[in-house]
Design a protein around this motif. Structure first.
Motif: not given
Length: 154
Positions: A34-36, A60-65, A41-46
């Motif tokens: 799970x990526x937020x 997951x990271x790219x889906x959030x991006x 588009x900067x990662x806050x939490x994973x």
């Protein structure tokens, strides 16, 4: 006006989304990555749940991006990305990070502005989207409650 303030999801909001997504993931029996990300588009939490596929981390990271940057769920692409479709080849954009598989959804404030997004991966596209929506809905519920009370912490 030379500058504009852009609302962003906070770490507290990201943690709310992570907790809800993890709970729903456990409920359906599919461990997830799970990526937020924030609205830029900067990662806050994973969070990688035990048993989640290591090859799904970047997905997951790219889906959030993609959901935050394009301001739309990744599930909207479906047939549009097949050969001959109007968005064929879009996955090559943004350094190959543009995801066209369901599981990334934007997180909106009470005025409909994108504050960030959540991306989930390891299950089927439908499962990924279901878990992402659980995280999104948890944060948006807090926004609505805080608006009623005239305060905001997320």
């Amino acid at each position: 006006m030379a500058t504009k303030s852009t609302p962003n999801l906070t770490l507290s909001g990201a943690q709310t989304a992570l907790a809800a997504a993890e709970a729903h993931s456990k409920h359906i029996g599919v461990p997830m990555n799970v990526a937020i990300v924030d609205s830029s588009c900067h990662l806050l939490a994973f969070h990688r749940m035990e048993g989640a596929k290591p090859t799904s981390i970047n997905i997951a990271i790219d889906k959030a991006f993609t959901a935050a940057g394009h301001r739309a769920p990744t599930s909207i692409y479906k047939e549009n990305v097949w050969p001959g479709g109007p968005a064929f080849g879009i996955w090559n954009s943004n350094g190959g990070r543009f995801m066209t598989i369901a599981g990334g959804v934007p997180i909106l404030d009470t005025e409909g502005r994108v504050l960030g997004a959540i991306g989930c991966s390891t299950g089927t596209p439908a499962q990924d989207e279901e878990v992402a929506k659980a995280g999104k809905e948890a944060v948006e519920k807090v926004f609505r409650e805080e608006k009623k009370q005239g305060r905001s912490r997320l």
